[in-house]
Design a protein around this motif. Structure first.
Motif, short mmCIF file in Angstrom:
data_model
loop_
_atom_site.label_atom_id
_atom_site.label_comp_id
_atom_site.label_asym_id
_atom_site.label_seq_id
_atom_site.Cartn_x
_atom_site.Cartn_y
_atom_site.Cartn_z
N ALA A 1 -9.05 -3.69 7.49
CA ALA A 1 -9.73 -4.97 7.69
C ALA A 1 -8.73 -6.11 7.73
CB ALA A 1 -10.76 -5.19 6.60
N GLU A 2 -7.74 -6.09 6.87
CA GLU A 2 -6.75 -7.18 6.82
C GLU A 2 -5.87 -7.17 8.06
OE1 GLU A 2 -5.06 -10.63 5.18
OE2 GLU A 2 -6.97 -9.61 4.92
N ARG B 1 -10.04 2.11 -1.89
CA ARG B 1 -10.57 0.85 -1.37
C ARG B 1 -9.47 0.05 -0.68
NH1 ARG B 1 -14.94 -0.09 0.58
NH2 ARG B 1 -13.83 -1.22 2.16
N ALA B 2 -8.26 0.08 -1.24
CA ALA B 2 -7.13 -0.67 -0.67
C ALA B 2 -6.77 -0.15 0.71
CB ALA B 2 -5.93 -0.61 -1.61
N ILE C 1 -8.80 1.22 2.94
CA ILE C 1 -9.82 0.75 3.89
C ILE C 1 -9.67 -0.76 4.09
CG2 ILE C 1 -12.30 0.51 4.26
CD1 ILE C 1 -12.51 3.21 2.61
N ASP C 2 -9.37 -1.48 3.01
CA ASP C 2 -9.16 -2.93 3.12
C ASP C 2 -7.94 -3.25 3.99
OD1 ASP C 2 -11.37 -3.35 1.54
OD2 ASP C 2 -10.22 -3.85 -0.27
N LEU C 3 -6.93 -2.38 3.97
CA LEU C 3 -5.76 -2.58 4.82
C LEU C 3 -6.17 -2.68 6.29
CD1 LEU C 3 -2.54 -2.47 5.24
CD2 LEU C 3 -2.95 -0.06 5.69
N ARG D 1 -7.72 -8.82 10.71
CA ARG D 1 -7.74 -10.28 10.58
C ARG D 1 -6.43 -10.88 11.08
NH1 ARG D 1 -5.97 -14.25 7.60
NH2 ARG D 1 -4.81 -12.99 6.10
N GLN E 1 -8.94 2.51 -7.04
CA GLN E 1 -8.60 1.27 -6.34
C GLN E 1 -7.80 1.55 -5.08
OE1 GLN E 1 -6.57 -0.96 -9.35
NE2 GLN E 1 -8.46 -1.92 -10.06
N SER F 1 0.80 -1.22 0.00
CA SER F 1 0.00 0.00 0.00
C SER F 1 0.83 1.27 0.00
CB SER F 1 -0.91 0.02 1.22
OG SER F 1 -1.75 -1.10 1.22
N HIS G 1 -13.42 5.35 9.93
CA HIS G 1 -13.40 3.90 9.96
C HIS G 1 -12.65 3.51 11.23
CE1 HIS G 1 -14.81 3.53 5.78
NE2 HIS G 1 -14.23 4.71 5.70
#
Length: 131
Positions: free
Chosen positions: A73-74, A66-67, A69-71, A77, A63, A35, A103
């Motif tokens: 979430a990942e 979104r990446a 925000i996805d960071l 996890r 993209q 990222s 977020h």
């Protein structure tokens, strides 16, 4: 414009004490490296704890937005005890074009919230265009 600023305190679990269980640092470093191409982003230790700091301002969400925000979430996890905030301003979001969104990462889950400190952008941060 897609502006974002955020941080994450990394913890392997909510119960983690003295690095037990160990943080999945290699996988988290790989996420940060993926990222970091169009962003201010770093992963740094301080006083025995690792932190991710990030910020950016691409012309469009695309993209990359979104990446980012996805960071969050990942990381949740991989290290479900982590916590942090990501402030996002997307002036092309039809539902929130004049406000920041927050977020929140807590216990492995990312939730989205309204911001009341910097929003609405007009008149809080900027004057209305009078031309």
């Amino acid at each position: 414009m897609f502006e974002y600023h955020g941080w994450i305190t990394l913890r392997s679990t909510a119960e983690a004490l003295d690095d037990e269980p160990p943080l999945r640092l290699g996988e988290i470093e790989a996420l940060v490296d993926e990222s970091a191409d169009y962003a201010l982003m770093d992963l740094q230790p301080m006083n025995g704890t690792y932190y991710i700091h990030l910020g950016g301002n691409p012309n469009r969400r695309g993209q990359h937005g979104r990446a980012v925000i996805d960071l969050f979430a990942e990381v949740g996890r991989l290290a479900p005890g982590s916590y942090g905030l990501l402030y996002v301003y997307d002036n092309e979001d039809p539902e929130h074009m004049l406000s920041f969104r927050v977020h929140r990462l807590v216990r492995g889950t990312v939730t989205e919230h309204a911001d009341h400190l910097l929003s609405p952008v007009i008149p809080t941060l900027e004057d209305a265009d009078m031309s």
